[in-house]
Scaffold this active site. Structure first.
Site, PDB file in Angstrom:
ATOM      1  N   ASP A  13       0.797  -1.240   0.000  1.00 19.13           N
ATOM      2  CA  ASP A  13       0.000   0.000   0.000  1.00 19.13           C
ATOM      3  C   ASP A  13       0.825   1.285   0.000  1.00 19.13           C
ATOM      4  OD1 ASP A  13      -1.881  -1.982   0.243  1.00 19.13           O
ATOM      5  OD2 ASP A  13      -2.887  -1.161   1.992  1.00 19.13           O
ATOM      6  N   LYS A 111      -6.772  -5.262  -3.288  1.00 21.72           N
ATOM      7  CA  LYS A 111      -7.578  -5.762  -2.175  1.00 21.72           C
ATOM      8  C   LYS A 111      -8.545  -4.701  -1.703  1.00 21.72           C
ATOM      9  CE  LYS A 111      -4.043  -4.326   1.077  1.00 21.72           C
ATOM     10  NZ  LYS A 111      -4.827  -3.314   1.804  1.00 21.72           N
ATOM     11  N   CYS A 156      -2.473  -2.568   7.613  1.00 19.16           N
ATOM     12  CA  CYS A 156      -2.318  -3.512   6.507  1.00 19.16           C
ATOM     13  C   CYS A 156      -1.061  -4.369   6.611  1.00 19.16           C
ATOM     14  CB  CYS A 156      -2.383  -2.771   5.183  1.00 19.16           C
ATOM     15  SG  CYS A 156      -4.058  -2.167   4.879  1.00 19.16           S
TER      16      CYS A 156
HETATM   17  C1  VGL Z   1      -5.015   0.837   5.352  1.00 15.75           C
HETATM   18  C2  VGL Z   1      -6.699   1.774   6.590  1.00 15.75           C
HETATM   19  C3  VGL Z   1      -7.586   1.583   5.564  1.00 15.75           C
HETATM   20  C4  VGL Z   1      -3.579   0.448   5.279  1.00 15.75           C
HETATM   21  C5  VGL Z   1      -5.895   0.630   4.308  1.00 15.75           C
HETATM   22  O1  VGL Z   1      -3.019   0.356   4.155  1.00 15.75           O
HETATM   23  O2  VGL Z   1      -2.966   0.241   6.348  1.00 15.75           O
HETATM   24  N1  VGL Z   1      -5.424   1.400   6.497  1.00 15.75           N
HETATM   25  N2  VGL Z   1      -7.169   1.019   4.417  1.00 15.75           N
END
Ligand code: VGL
Ligand code: ZN
Length: 208
Positions: A13, A111, A156
């Site tokens: 991410d 995802k 994540c």
């Molecule tokens: C994430 C909150 C919502 C992350 C993703 O990548 O940690 N955190 N969506």
């Protein structure tokens, strides 16, 4: 720790919305990009995870009238923290950080695509049943060890690391190549949970 051919790097991410200036900024999220680029050169197998939500996603506070980001609500699969709208499919915020440089990455796993289920983990959605297929992909390629870097360490990255262990992989989190959101002590809790699950918490200098 030398890197074997049965090892993959999972880059989690590293997207504009998680970088300062984005919709769900992780403090210093941009600082890890040069280190990730450098580390990735040591891995033959690189997989990238990308948070990729449809608009109106169940994890967005804006989908629940009267709710604010960081509120926690009950959904059929359990507690869900609500977030600002972020990483909407094909938006600029969902794109990778422009300086992320991973030309040899072989798979991008998206995802959180299910409108009704969040997925912090790159392996298993928040209903804890729906898989992304990542464990199968890695196993079919003979991978038994996964190193993880990216954002956010306490969401994540942590859930991906716990699920990697549960799926039978050796799992390491490269701590200095991650940054955390740290909501209500979530960073300390994440560190403890990962240690308890047998996730190796290491520094990039441990890899050579
Ligand atoms: C994430 C909150 C919502 C992350 C993703 O990548 O940690 N955190 N969506
Ligand atoms: Zn998300």
């Amino acid at each position: 720790m030398p890197i074997s051919s049965r090892t993959a790097l999972l880059v989690i991410d590293v997207q504009n919305d998680f970088i300062p200036g984005g919709q769900l900024p992780v403090p210093e999220g941009d600082r890890i990009v040069p280190l990730i680029n450098r580390l990735a050169r040591q891995f033959r197998q690189v997989v990238i995870a990308q948070d990729w939500h449809p608009s109106g996603h169940v994890s967005f506070a804006s989908s629940h009238p009267g709710r604010q980001p960081h509120d926690v609500i009950e959904l059929p699969y359990g507690a869900q923290t609500l977030w600002p709208d972020h990483c909407v499919q094909a938006s600029a915020g969902a794109a990778f950080h422009p300086e992320l440089d991973l030309p040899h990455a072989q798979l991008v796993i998206r995802k959180g695509c299910n409108p009704d289920i969040d997925s912090y983990s790159a392996f298993l959605e928040a209903d804890r049943r729906t898989t992304t297929g990542l464990a199968g992909y890695l196993k079919e390629r003979g991978i038994d060890t996964v190193y993880m870097v990216g954002l956010a360490l306490d969401f994540c990255v942590m859930f991906s690391a716990l699920d990697a262990r549960a799926a039978g992989f050796n799992a390491f989190v490269v701590m200095d190549a991650c940054r955390a959101i740290d909501l209500d002590g979530s960073l300390a809790a994440a560190t403890a949970r990962m240690q308890e699950a047998g996730v190796g918490l290491i520094q990039s200098s441990d890899i050579r």
